[in-house]
Structure formats: C-alpha cells, structure tokens
Write an enzyme that holds these catalytic residues in place. Structure first.
Site, mmCIF file in Angstrom:
data_model
loop_
_atom_site.group_PDB
_atom_site.id
_atom_site.type_symbol
_atom_site.label_atom_id
_atom_site.label_comp_id
_atom_site.label_asym_id
_atom_site.label_seq_id
_atom_site.Cartn_x
_atom_site.Cartn_y
_atom_site.Cartn_z
ATOM 1 N N ARG A 187 0.838 -1.189 0.000
ATOM 2 C CA ARG A 187 0.000 0.000 0.000
ATOM 3 C C ARG A 187 0.879 1.247 0.000
ATOM 4 N NH1 ARG A 187 -4.548 -2.076 3.472
ATOM 5 N NH2 ARG A 187 -3.944 -4.173 4.097
ATOM 6 N N ASP A 256 -3.645 4.047 3.398
ATOM 7 C CA ASP A 256 -3.427 2.633 3.685
ATOM 8 C C ASP A 256 -4.397 1.751 2.923
ATOM 9 O OD1 ASP A 256 -5.063 4.078 5.748
ATOM 10 O OD2 ASP A 256 -5.624 2.034 6.279
#
Length: 503
Positions: A187, A256
């Site tokens: 991520r 995220d």
C-alpha cells in the site's frame, strides 16, 4: 463442539515478502476459534490458485480457513504500514486483525497473496480485538466478487468461516474470518511506515521489491523509482475511472487503502450510487464528503503525492530536483485520469471513437440524470436498448420526457454520423446496442439487497446471500429470474442509507 481437525493440506507457497524483506513484518499466529463453520468457499478461485482442495470437506475447509489448522508452508506475518486517515497521518497502523499466510503462483504465473482478516489480535491491534463479524466479511465477498465480474481489478474472497463466538461492537455480532486473495497487500501506507520509521535504505528495499513484483518492465530503467511513481499513477487513474463508470464509491480512500498493484482493496463503507448525484456520500464516518463520488480522482492524486514523498530520496539526491520530477507526474494525473474516464464514458454512450462532441454529449447526459434524479445504472443500460430502437424502458425513468427527447435527438445524430447514413442504420443500431450492453451492467450490488442478504445471514439464513452472489457473477447479462435484484432501492431507503467501516 469444534469441527474436526483438518488433515495437513500443503499449499504451493513461495513467500517472497517474508523471505526478501526481513524485518518488514512480524511473524504471528492466528487465534483459534471454538466452532468454525464454513459459510462461503470459492472452488473456482481455489483451482485458479492451484490449491489442492477439490476433495476437502466443509468441516476441513472450516478448520483450514478459520486458522485452526494452517496449511503446510504457511508463514503467517502481520504487515506493518502507516497511513493518512481522512487527511490525518497515523504513523503506525498495520495488520491489526489480518495475517498474510503466504503467496502462491497461480495458473497464469501471477503471484497472489492469501491472507486472513478477522483472525485475532496482532502487535498492531492497538485497542482492537482483532476480530471481524459475519456481516462485514460476507459484504466483502459480495462487493469484491461483483467488482471482479464487472471487470474492475479487485481483491477476492476465497472463503468465509463463522467462528462460533460473538464479537462485541455496538451489539454482539456473530464472528467470522475472511480469507482474502490479492495481487499483493503493498500500500501507499507501507511506504509511509518505512519512510517514517526507518529511512531511505529500507524504502529502497521496498521499492525494489514492488518493482520486481508488480512492474518488472521497469527493471533497468534509468530512474526506476520515478518510473514506479508514474506506473502506479497510471494504474490508479485507470482504476478510479472504472469505479466512476459503474457508480462505485469506495468510501474510505485513506492512503493505507490504496494498493500499489492497482486493485480495489478494503470494502468497508463502500456503496454503489443509485440516483445519479456526483456528490454522493454514504459512509457514516465521512462527514465532510472527503471521499464523495466526484472527489475520488482528486483523492487518488492526493494519495499519490504522499507516495511520491516517500520516494523523493530515491528519485534524486538533489531534493529540489526530486520534488520537481515527482510533481510533474502528480500534476499530470488529472489528465491521465480524464483520458481513462472519457474512454469509458464514450464506450458507455456507444461512441468510442467520438471526439469533443461525444464528450459534451456525455457531460449533458449526466447533467440530465442529475436534474431528474435518474438511476445511474438503469439509465445507461436502457440507453443501450434505445440504440436498437427500444426506448420504452428508458422513457419510464424520466419525469421530463421533453428534455430526454431533446438529448436523444442529439445522440442519434452522432450515432448516425458515426455509422454513416443509409440502409445499414438498423444493423448498426443493433450492433451498437450489443456493444453498449458490454459496457453498461444490468445488475450492480443494490444497497438494499446487500443489506437484506447480510441481515439474513446474521440470523443464519444464507439463501439470500447465495442468490445475490450468483446473480452478481454475470452483471452484463439480463437475467429475468433476478429481476427483483436489479430494481432500485425505495427512495426512502436511500435517503437514510449509510455504510459503516465494519470490514
């Protein structure tokens, strides 16, 4: 009474993250559960991954995918990451209720992560219990599989197992563990964590791993880290344009939750728009509309800027020069997104080769839908029928028929210009309708149907869930037996509908 212990299944793991990035995650084990029961299993996905589960019984699968009996070769790890959540930086998030079991190479040679979600506390759990509930985990199945069937890159659900124990939220809920498959769980937040807590050497390791795994064509590039930023930006531009084309609202585009592989990940407070509204927000926690439907491309660019910040020391030792090079890519993102969006818009109009006129026509169509609060999905689908001369269903969606008729006249003129005037117009119309049907789905996961299926599942009735999942497997084909699932939600339902960050 707990399910029988599963025999030892051996998955063809090749766990590169744990092997190649020591210190980037924490080895950990899932919690055992008292009474695992299989709720969902995708045998086709298991075959695609090369997993030897064809003869496994439901009890064996329940033990396996609850974490009670791990497959041989698994090396469970909790991955570290940080993230901007609604614009505020959290320096440590991480897998608070997830574990990466390992990676396999699928039948097409793609490396795929197999991970648990809801498998108990980890070193990153903070004050959480690390558990998950049946409803949100089955929601991830429905939305993820729908996105896959719509042709949008997405994580997928391999299995969901009820744990036999409650999880405490606003009220006690039945617990569950999801097994999720992803091209990776890398991520933007992964890079943010190591940029904040380690330094350029570790970020370089992570970047080299990301290039090798997802962008091998960049190996040997003159400035591979700058090109990594460019490549990630391109995939995000294409991905968000695909979301917009089907009315999907992610709902929580924190850094995220931006996957570097270009997949849609984390189906928490997401929803599909019904009546067209560019400012649509359904997430209960998005009180300012940060992640509204029409903000998604801008937020993707903002997230990419945060990714770029982590790469600056790798892009150029001269900070000013590194910033200038990265900024050029970020500033180019809106144009790259617009190119993908316009291609999707024109395909939905049946005018993929149209120029500025088709672009203006598409913009006016959306304005018309908004003005009359017309269902986004059905309007596009029935427009395809109008290409073949069947306008009845389209007309029923509009209160102001004159405005629709005026727009349709302009659209037909552009269609005729694209096809050429003459005796082949009817044939061209039928061909256009067929093409448009491949770009305009008949079925999306209608919010009220999703909620009804999950409510029933929480009460132990999985029939509505399985019926909806089966229908969503073919969203571009009209299936009369599922006609009720294609109907928009009642207006009063949508006026108060909210989604929650339960996954």
């Amino acid at each position: 009474m707990s399910a029988p212990t599963a025999p030892a299944f051996t998955f063809p793991f090749d766990n590169s993250y744990a092997r190649d990035l020591p210190g980037f995650a924490v080895p950990w084990q899932p919690a055992t559960v008292p009474a695992p029961r299989l709720l969902h299993f995708n045998p086709g996905l298991a075959r695609e991954l090369g997993l030897p589960l064809a003869e496994a019984t439901p009890d064996q699968l329940a033990a396996l995918f609850s974490g009670n009996a791990l497959p041989e070769g698994a090396s469970p790890i909790a991955q570290a990451y940080a993230g901007h959540q609604f614009g505020q930086f959290s320096p440590q998030l991480g897998d608070g209720r997830a574990l990466l079991l390992g990676e396999v190479i699928d039948g097409q040679g793609r490396r795929r992560d197999i991970a648990f979600k809801g498998s108990g506390r980890t070193p990153f759990s903070r004050s959480g219990d690390g558990k998950a509930a049946v409803g949100p985990m089955l929601r991830e199945v429905l939305i993820g599989e729908a996105m896959h069937a719509l042709g949008i890159p997405s994580t997928r659900a391999l299995a969901v197992v009820a744990t036999g124990e409650p999880v405490r939220r606003q009220r006690p809920l039945p617990g569950a563990v999801l097994t999720r498959v992803a091209d990776s769980h890398l991520r933007v937040g992964t890079f943010q964590f190591f940029a904040a807590h380690a330094g350029p050497a570790q970020v370089r390791q992570l970047a080299d791993y990301t290039i090798a795994r997802h962008y091998p064509e960049l190996a040997g590039a003159e400035n591979g880290y700058l090109e990594l930023l460019r490549a990630v930006a391109e995939r995000q531009a294409a991905l968000v344009a695909r979301w917009m084309a089907v009315g999907f609202i992610h709902g929580v585009m924190n850094t995220d939750n931006m996957s570097l592989s270009g997949e849609t990940i984390d189906y928490g407070p997401c929803a599909f728009m019904e009546a067209y509204d560019p400012g649509a927000v359904f997430s209960s926690i998005d009180r300012q509309g940060r992640y509204a439907y029409d903000q998604q491309a801008d937020i993707a660019a903002w997230n990419l800027a945060r990714f770029a910040e982590t790469l600056l020391p790798l892009i150029d030792a001269d900070t000013e020069r590194a910033v200038a090079r990265a900024t050029a890519i970020i500033e180019a993102f809106p144009a790259r997104y617009q190119e993908h969006w316009l291609a999707a818009l024109k395909a939905k109009l049946g005018l993929p080769d149209g120029g500025a006129e088709a672009e203006a026509l598409g913009a006016d169509w959306l304005t018309l839908l908004q003005a009359q609060s017309v269902d986004f999905t059905l309007a596009w689908r029935y427009l395809g029928e109008a290409a073949a001369g069947r306008e009845e269903r389209l007309r029923t969606l509009f209160a102001d028929g004159a405005a629709l008729a005026a727009w349709l006249q302009r659209w037909r003129q552009q269609c005729a210009a694209a096809d050429g005037e003459g005796g082949e117009a009817r044939v061209a119309g039928a061909a256009r309708a067929a093409v448009m049907a491949r770009h305009n789905p008949w079925l999306i996961p209608r919010n009220h149907q999703v909620e009804a299926a999950l409510d029933a599942a929480e009460q132990g009735d999985l029939a509505p869930f399985h019926r909806l999942l089966g229908a969503l497997a073919e969203p571009y084909r009209e299936q009369p037996r599922y006609a009720d699932l294609a109907e928009p939600a009642p207006r009063e339902f949508m006026r108060t509908f909210q989604t929650f960050c339960g996954t």
